[in-house]
Design an enzyme around this catalytic site. Structure first.
Site: not given
Ligand SMILES: C[S@@+](CC[C@H](N)C(=O)[O-])C[C@H]1O[C@@H](n2cnc3c(N)ncnc32)[C@H](O)[C@@H]1O
Length: 241
Positions: A37, A58, A168
């Site tokens: 990703d 994405k 998100m």
């Molecule tokens: C498609 S979701 C994926 C979530 C992922 N599977 C998880 O368990 O954290 C993407 C969202 O996860 C959050 N996110 C993922 N990595 C992040 C990070 N390093 N810092 C802050 N938010 C993060 C944000 O809200 C982002 O918009």
């Protein structure tokens, strides 16, 4: 066509290289190909120098690979290689489109195994030193998103739990705060916003719902929003407005 390989859906955690599990790192070091990703960091990809790397990233609002194309790439790669890794940010089973990928692989008769990762909510609680539950204050937590699929109706309901963690949610922050205020939440309810959790450019902001309703300004990376009385700052933690 016969399937040779096995696909591992691996959670990379929030970004820092040493926040992936040992099992995930071992499999990365053995992988023939890694489909990853946009949220997976360069330093994480250094754990698989031998592997062919395919970005299927994405990010909302940006050019991306359609989910059906990713599903097909996974199937095709499993027919060509022994060990295929699908590397996802955080944990694959939370807001990770794992359902679509599992269905596609299972329908094609391909063996799949899932390796969990540290989801951002848990990493953000650690980074901000703000527990998601607190004795006598918060006994329930919801991980939610207001983000919907293009063909899905807008979903405005916010879970009724003590602590809310919105994935998100960067662009949705104002609407979320307004809805919570309209539902009787106190304007001074504490909020923690974390951007780029566990990465060198990590940024932590401590706000209130009233301040969140004014917006978050520009963000330069993924953003997670945590709300509720469990987010109450301790004396040394500065609050914005
Ligand atoms: C498609 S979701 C994926 C979530 C992922 N599977 C998880 O368990 O954290 C993407 C969202 O996860 C959050 N996110 C993922 N990595 C992040 C990070 N390093 N810092 C802050 N938010 C993060 C944000 O809200 C982002 O918009």
């Amino acid at each position: 066509m016969a399937s040779l390989g096995k696909v591992y859906l691996i959670g990379a955690g929030p970004g820092a290289q040493d926040l992936i599990t040992l099992r995930g790192a071992r499999l990365l070091a053995q992988a023939d190909v890694v489909l990853h990703d946009a949220l997976v960091t360069e330093e994480m990809l250094q754990l698989c120098p031998q592997a062919e790397k395919i970005s299927v990233g994405k990010r909302s609002g940006q050019r991306s690979t359609a989910q059906q194309v990713i599903n097909q790439q996974l199937v095709d790669n499993a027919r060509r290689h022994q060990l295929v890794v699908r590397l996802k940010g955080g944990d694959p089973m939370l807001f990770g489109r794992a359902d679509e990928e599992l269905r596609a692989l299972e329908e094609a008769g391909i063996e799949v195994e899932i390796v969990p990762g540290i989801t951002t909510a848990v990493a953000a609680a650690a980074a901000s030193k703000q527990p998601l539950t607190k004795r006598g204050v918060a006994r329930s937590v919801a991980f939610f998103t207001s983000s919907t699929a293009p063909d899905e109706a807008q979903h405005d309901a916010i879970p009724d739990t003590d602590t809310l963690v919105q994935y998100m949610g960067g662009r949705e922050a104002i609407a979320t705060a307004e809805r919570l205020l309209a539902h009787g939440h106190r304007p001074d309810t504490p909020v923690v916003v974390i951007e780029n959790c566990s990465r060198p450019d990590q940024r932590i902001r401590r706000l209130t719902i009233a301040a969140l309703a004014l917006g978050l300004g520009e963000a330069h990376g993924p953003v997670l929003v945590m709300l509720g009385d469990a987010m109450q700052s301790r004396s040394h933690q500065a609050i914005e407005a």
